[in-house]
Write an enzyme that holds these catalytic residues in place. Structure first.
Site, mmCIF file in Angstrom:
data_model
loop_
_atom_site.group_PDB
_atom_site.id
_atom_site.type_symbol
_atom_site.label_atom_id
_atom_site.label_comp_id
_atom_site.label_asym_id
_atom_site.label_seq_id
_atom_site.Cartn_x
_atom_site.Cartn_y
_atom_site.Cartn_z
ATOM 1 C CD GLU A 122 -13.321 14.710 49.590
ATOM 2 O OE1 GLU A 122 -12.763 13.990 48.744
ATOM 3 O OE2 GLU A 122 -12.715 15.189 50.566
ATOM 4 C CG ASP A 180 -3.558 13.221 53.767
ATOM 5 O OD1 ASP A 180 -2.313 13.212 53.680
ATOM 6 O OD2 ASP A 180 -4.186 14.042 54.448
#
Lengths: 282, 503
Positions: A122, A180
């Protein structure tokens, strides 16, 4: 801004309280770890990453899987200072959840695949910390069963540094869950799936390995399908096989975003791609 | 005042006459050439607007052109094909790749100009000189045919995926439905999209020439090399590889086209940016960048063979030449940035590489021993200015001649302070003597007089090759011009990541 400082202070206090002994079993609270959902993959950040997979200190992430024949007994709490002599694991990490967010998929998969090492990657610092805290708590809660020892989370920009963590053909599964969407055409190079980046996924995946993708943005789904199908190292996994895969079920229902989409009554688009053998040289 | 040569190339333009040589230099926006028979030329052949400069004029007071011509883009890359038939240049500001034919009598004919989507950072040619590989600032490598085929101008075959990205959709479909889970930003982006859809769909114009995306990093590319490795078994094809280096410490080894999507491996170990790759023989790669060491690789197996300390050689050089020390003062930490690596042909057992570091007025010649404990020998070749580029000419009579382009504008040892006093020639020549050391060479000085001392350069400077002695002026005292020049000559240290980068 006063509001900002207040928030920062609250977070610090909260984190301090977490490190106390009586808090060992407490799960971290998400509200102290939220961070805006976008990061620029092109910027330098201040990341730490190994120069090569050989110098990656996996042992401090998976203390229960440190190779037994190593000279010293492992110390559970303290990662060793000298990273030069990296302790080896008894097995290599095989599953990577790229952009793992708050780690829903990891925590669902870990007990189902107890002998496989999973890593969540992440780019957002606080979100990574949340998952790390949750892993610590889950391990403490499940000490007797030894669960969640096979899962770890680290902060990384995988678009730049995936080959710093994994050797060629190391992974068997890569998850790209609710990435995203980067709607603007100008930002398409920032998407986690692209013709050129798919070569890097192919590099770290072993032949037969699978890339799992899920999104609620149909446009992005089409984009991912188009780019993986166009890449000579991948083929799309058929629907029947896909639906039989337990990982697909978990990915649909257990990811944080997956649950959110469920609540909103949105659509979830799944596609999986198999890494093919490299062709012989011309 | 003349602009220094930011790039230097040499070639033998006449296949019938190996004694005929040609030196090409990129001087600001100009390409200047000089042939062994003394003929010189400048590209682009410009309008004859130039002014006379009084050489005795004090350096601080320069003529300003009354009507500065529009700024022409500076040449940032230069490469001559291995058959000496073609020159490829890149101009920085307009991201343009130019191809010239070099005629046997040493003239340049511009054949094509192709403007790339992103600024090219490094170029190379495939072994057969048929294809230009262009590595850009956004991390992508494109293949362009050296010479576009005549029919190409009309039809443009494009890879399916790219075509889909580039073709404007007739009916606008929003990228997401209202059911999509959004962050605030995404919602805004979507709203903006909807708004834009009602106006005209804006799409980037697709490139109007044949190009193929071969591979890409998510990082600025700094160098590219193409290697052909002979097959180990008889009857097999030789294998082609593309080696790419980026600002994020990576050296990637990919297969050549048409399998360039396959990554064979990474040469990992650099802690700072990589800026230069140099194949000193087929299986041996030397790389350098912001680290204090050079790395020597068995790149086919992605194995590091050894690291060679350059930084301490540089510090030794500064100790031996205290006149440059001043430029080092005030720097907390001295970093070196390798700006040039060139393979020097040596004996059978010895591999050697010539190293330039940004802002260090010397070249460092390392003899590399592989698999032995012997320390690597380093010969230092002091220069009159900072080295900018290097080329090698093999002459039948005199052997190997090194042509070094030196910075005549900045103080040696500094990348920012202007030179005081006399400006040296822009070229220094050396030859290897019998004891394998470099010594000064004066055999070509007369022929190169105009090229090294007088040829005009710099923005807004045109010139006529046929008017020796006529030196054009430029306004280099202007701050903007100075910065442009510094960026053009000294861009390597800027690749270093700064502490405290954004979160």
């Amino acid at each position: 801004m006063a509001g900002e400082a207040n928030k920062k202070q609250k977070r610090e206090e909260y984190r301090k309280s977490l490190s106390k002994e009586q808090q060992k079993l407490a799960l971290p609270k998400k509200k102290f770890y939220r961070q805006r959902a976008h990061a620029n993959p092109f910027s330098d950040h201040s990341l730490t990453y190994p120069a090569s997979p050989a110098s990656m200190d996996w042992a401090s992430y998976y203390p229960a899987f440190v190779a037994k024949n190593e000279e010293s007994e492992y110390v559970a709490t303290q990662p060793r200072e000298d990273t030069l002599a990296v302790r080896k694991l008894s097995k290599a990490v095989e599953i990577a959840d790229i952009g793992c967010g708050f780690g829903g998929l990891l925590f669902a998969l870990a007990p189902r695949l107890p002998e496989t090492l999973l890593v969540g990657m992440e780019i957002r610092t606080s979100v990574t910390e949340f998952v790390q805290e949750k892993i610590r708590a889950m391990r403490s809660q499940n000490v007797s069963r030894g669960e969640y020892q096979n899962v770890a989370c680290l902060r990384a920009n995988t678009m730049k540094f995936l080959p710093n963590f994994f050797t060629k053909s190391q992974l068997s599964k890569i998850f790209l869950c609710f990435p995203d969407p980067h709607f603007k055409t100008r930002k398409h190079k920032a998407r986690i799936v692209s013709t050129t980046l798919n070569s890097e996924y192919a590099y770290v995946l072993k032949p037969g390995g699978i890339v799992y993708t899920i999104t609620d943005v149909e446009d992005l789904h089409n984009w991912m399908v188009e780019h993986f199908v166009a890449h000579p190292s991948f083929e799309r996994v058929g629907e029947e096989e896909q639906e039989k895969d337990v990982c697909v079920q978990v990915m649909r229902t257990e990811t944080e975003e997956g649950k959110k989409v469920e609540r909103n009554g949105g659509h979830k688009f799944v596609a999986c791609f198999r890494r093919l053998e490299d062709p012989t040289w011309p | 005042m003349a602009h220094p040569y930011q790039c230097i190339q040499v070639c033998k333009p006449d296949p019938q006459n190996q004694e005929k040589w040609m030196i090409l230099g990129a001087c600001g926006p100009n390409v200047v050439s000089c042939i062994s028979n003394g003929i010189t030329a400048i590209w682009p052949m410009q309008n004859d607007r130039f002014k006379e400069d009084d050489p005795k004029e004090p350096p601080g007071k320069k003529l300003k052109l009354a009507n500065p011509t529009e700024e022409r883009p500076n040449v940032s890359q230069m490469l001559v094909s291995s058959d000496s038939q073609y020159l490829v240049t890149v101009t920085a500001e307009d991201k343009c790749v130019h191809v010239f034919h070099i005629t046997a009598d040493g003239h340049l004919q511009e054949l094509t100009q192709r403007s790339m989507p992103k600024r090219p950072c490094a170029i190379t040619l495939t072994a057969d000189n048929s294809t230009i590989l262009c590595a850009d600032k956004f991390g992508d490598v494109y293949a362009l045919p050296l010479l576009p085929s005549p029919e190409e101008a009309e039809v443009l075959p494009k890879p399916a995926t790219e075509a889909a990205e580039a073709t404007p959709q007739k009916t606008f479909i929003p990228a997401a439905t209202p059911l999509t889970v959004h962050s605030g930003r995404n919602r805004k982006a979507l709203e903006a999209q909807l708004k834009q859809a009602t106006q005209q769909m804006k799409t980037k114009e697709p490139l109007k020439f044949k190009h193929e995306l071969l591979l890409g990093h998510v990082s600025m590319l700094t160098d590219i090399a193409y290697a052909t490795v002979d097959p180990q078994e008889a009857g097999r094809q030789p294998r082609n590889y593309i080696l790419t280096a980026d600002r994020d410490e990576h050296i990637r080894i990919s297969r050549g086209a048409p399998q360039s999507h396959i990554i064979e491996g990474f040469c990992q170990g650099h802690q700072e940016f990589v800026s230069k790759l140099c194949l000193i023989k087929p299986g041996l790669l030397v790389s350098g960048g912001g680290d204090s060491h050079l790395f020597v690789w068995d790149w086919l197996n992605c194995q590091l063979l050894k690291r060679i300390d350059v930084k301490n050689r540089v510090l030794d050089f500064f100790k031996d030449h205290p006149q440059y020390i001043a430029t080092l003062e005030g720097q907390e930490e001295i970093n070196i940035a390798i700006s040039g690596l060139w393979a020097i042909p040596g004996g059978e057992s010895k591999e050697s590489v010539l190293v330039a570091c940004e802002g260090v007025p010397a070249l460092f010649h390392f003899m590399i021993t592989i698999g032995q404990a012997d320390p690597d020998v380093c010969h230092v070749l002091p220069l009159v200015g900072n080295p900018l580029d290097f080329a090698m000419l093999d002459l039948a009579l005199d052997g190997i001649i090194a042509v070094v382009s030196v910075d005549n504008v900045h103080e040696p040892g500094s990348t920012s302070s202007r030179r005081q006093g006399d400006r040296p020639s822009r070229l220094q020549l050396f030859k290897i003597n019998s004891s394998e050391r470099w010594e000064s060479y004066s055999g070509m000085t007369e022929t190169l007089q105009w090229f090294s001392c007088e040829a005009p350069g710099g923005r807004a400077a045109g010139g006529e090759a046929t008017a020796p002695g006529q030196v054009t002026v430029e306004d280099m005292s202007a701050g903007a011009g100075e910065k442009v020049m510094r960026d053009l000559l000294y861009g390597v240290e800027n690749l270093r990541k700064r502490a405290g980068a954004d979160e």
